[in-house]
Design a protein around this motif. Structure first.
Motif: not given
Length: 53
Positions: A1-21
């Motif tokens: 997995m490339g670093p760009e894809l990994h960063l996008q996954m982390i960013t997307y997950r952070a957005i999901e967690l903020r919405e849940q909170a």
């Protein structure tokens, strides 16, 4: 997995967690507000000590 894809996954997950909170916070505030308007609200202060609820 490339670093760009990994960063996008982390960013997307952070957005999901903020919405849940946010949803959890709103639900909790609504429930607390519902309790505050209940007719069984306890009396506070001097009169709460003198006159039982």
């Amino acid at each position: 997995m490339g670093p760009e894809l990994h960063l996008q996954m982390i960013t997307y997950r952070a957005i999901e967690l903020r919405e849940q909170a946010d949803n959890y916070r709103l639900a909790r505030e609504a429930q607390e507000d519902k309790k505050d308007h209940s007719p069984e609200k306890r009396r506070r202060g001097l009169f709460g000590k003198i006159i039982p609820a």
